[in-house]
Design an enzyme around this catalytic site. Structure first.
Site, PDB file in Angstrom:
ATOM      1  N   ASP A   1     -59.209 -14.203 -14.139  1.00 22.69           N
ATOM      2  CA  ASP A   1     -58.997 -15.604 -14.497  1.00 22.69           C
ATOM      3  C   ASP A   1     -57.501 -15.932 -14.449  1.00 22.69           C
ATOM      4  O   ASP A   1     -56.679 -15.195 -14.995  1.00 22.69           O
ATOM      5  CB  ASP A   1     -59.546 -15.836 -15.910  1.00 22.69           C
ATOM      6  CG  ASP A   1     -59.538 -17.291 -16.330  1.00 22.69           C
ATOM      7  OD1 ASP A   1     -59.621 -18.158 -15.445  1.00 22.69           O
ATOM      8  OD2 ASP A   1     -59.474 -17.556 -17.548  1.00 22.69           O
ATOM      9  N   HIS A   2     -57.153 -17.008 -13.789  1.00 19.30           N
ATOM     10  CA  HIS A   2     -55.765 -17.491 -13.712  1.00 19.30           C
ATOM     11  C   HIS A   2     -54.781 -16.425 -13.245  1.00 19.30           C
ATOM     12  O   HIS A   2     -53.794 -16.120 -13.931  1.00 19.30           O
ATOM     13  CB  HIS A   2     -55.312 -18.056 -15.066  1.00 19.30           C
ATOM     14  CG  HIS A   2     -55.906 -19.390 -15.380  1.00 19.30           C
ATOM     15  ND1 HIS A   2     -55.539 -20.537 -14.719  1.00 19.30           N
ATOM     16  CD2 HIS A   2     -56.855 -19.750 -16.277  1.00 19.30           C
ATOM     17  CE1 HIS A   2     -56.244 -21.552 -15.203  1.00 19.30           C
ATOM     18  NE2 HIS A   2     -57.044 -21.100 -16.136  1.00 19.30           N
ATOM     19  N   ASP A  16     -63.773 -19.363 -23.535  1.00 20.49           N
ATOM     20  CA  ASP A  16     -63.000 -18.323 -24.210  1.00 20.49           C
ATOM     21  C   ASP A  16     -62.829 -18.657 -25.690  1.00 20.49           C
ATOM     22  O   ASP A  16     -63.196 -17.879 -26.565  1.00 20.49           O
ATOM     23  CB  ASP A  16     -61.634 -18.161 -23.525  1.00 20.49           C
ATOM     24  CG  ASP A  16     -60.838 -16.980 -24.073  1.00 20.49           C
ATOM     25  OD1 ASP A  16     -61.396 -16.186 -24.857  1.00 20.49           O
ATOM     26  OD2 ASP A  16     -59.655 -16.840 -23.704  1.00 20.49           O
TER      27      ASP A  16
END
Length: 285
Positions: A81-82, A231
């Protein structure tokens, strides 16, 4: 079963539902995600941010996730992620992640395209799917921070150019969500989601979805969102469960007894999200 991110999201795209992508930092979170997926018969994406990988280590997160994924019958993808760090992305490719995100959204369009295209070429050479981001999603997530003043919505014309030139597999779009807890109710730009979906005809991703009202999530899914990142809701359920247990059992010091109830609490939250997103019962073999 361990599968590519593209195979999971293409099925969601073609069948009109969204798959939850849940962040992990430790064993209990991975167990909670897989447990919820098995109970709801849902495809799922286990994802780790760069901050999560720095905390636990790429090798450990990959090993835990792959072990559980390979021993379940529901489709599971492991996703970065990211990803903003080239070295970190390469580590994920080497350690068996089946999907990575290159986040170059803080650059101008042409530079975002150049950096994304570079990762797409490398990842697809080893069968790994790629997510990218266009527009800037506000808020804070681990080491990613975007001030509200700098957040910008995704432009449909730029999105079409971006996808055509990068050949990315799925695109994260900025339509009014933000990372972290919300101070008020987020207002999603549903018209923008509809237009981008029609232009691109591909899986779309919604970041910063913890705290977004259920009716807004369901409407976004109906308009073409296929991957939804969660999250904060998981972290908060963990915190509540640990706090409650410690308050009620101040003399207990066994970590298993303290975090066990937290794992159960996270699993229940994740199951609720899977039902909300429409992925429950959609696991394919």
């Amino acid at each position: 079963m361990l599968v590519s991110g593209k195979s999971i999201l293409q099925h969601a795209h073609e069948n009109g539902y969204a798959v939850g992508a849940f962040n992990v930092n430790n064993m209990e979170q991975v167990q909670a995600i897989i447990g919820a997926a098995e109970e709801t018969n849902s495809p799922v994406i286990i994802q780790a941010s760069q901050g999560g990988l720095k905390y636990a280590g790429v090798e450990l997160i990959a090993a835990m996730s792959k072990t559980l994924a390979e021993n379940t019958t529901v489709p599971v993808a492991i996703h970065l992620d990211h990803g903003t760090d080239f070295t970190q992305i390469m580590k994920c490719l080497r350690n068996g992640f089946t999907s990575v995100m290159i986040d170059a959204s803080h650059y101008e369009l042409d530079e975002n395209i150049r950096r994304t295209k570079q990762i797409v070429e490398m990842a697809k050479a080893v069968g790994v799917s790629v997510e990218a981001e266009l527009g800037k999603i506000g808020g804070v997530e681990d080491d990613i921070s975007v001030d509200e003043r700098d957040a910008t919505y995704t432009d449909p014309d730029e999105a079409a150019k971006f996808v055509a030139e990068t050949e990315v597999d799925y695109l994260a779009i900025a339509v009014g969500t933000a990372h972290g807890p919300y101070k008020g109710e987020p207002k999603l730009d549903f018209d923008r989601i509809k237009v981008i979906k029609e232009r691109l005809n591909m899986p779309l991703v919604l970041h910063g979805s913890s705290g977004v009202p259920e009716e807004s999530i369901k409407k976004a899914v109906s308009l073409g969102i296929n991957k939804i990142n969660i999250d904060t809701d998981i972290r908060q359920s963990f915190h509540r469960a640990v706090k409650k247990f410690v308050a009620e059992n101040p003399d207990v010091y066994d970590p298993r007894k303290i975090v066990g109830p937290a794992r159960d609490a996270m699993r229940e939250v994740i199951k609720t999200k899977m039902e909300m997103f429409g992925s429950a019962g959609k696991a394919w073999r």
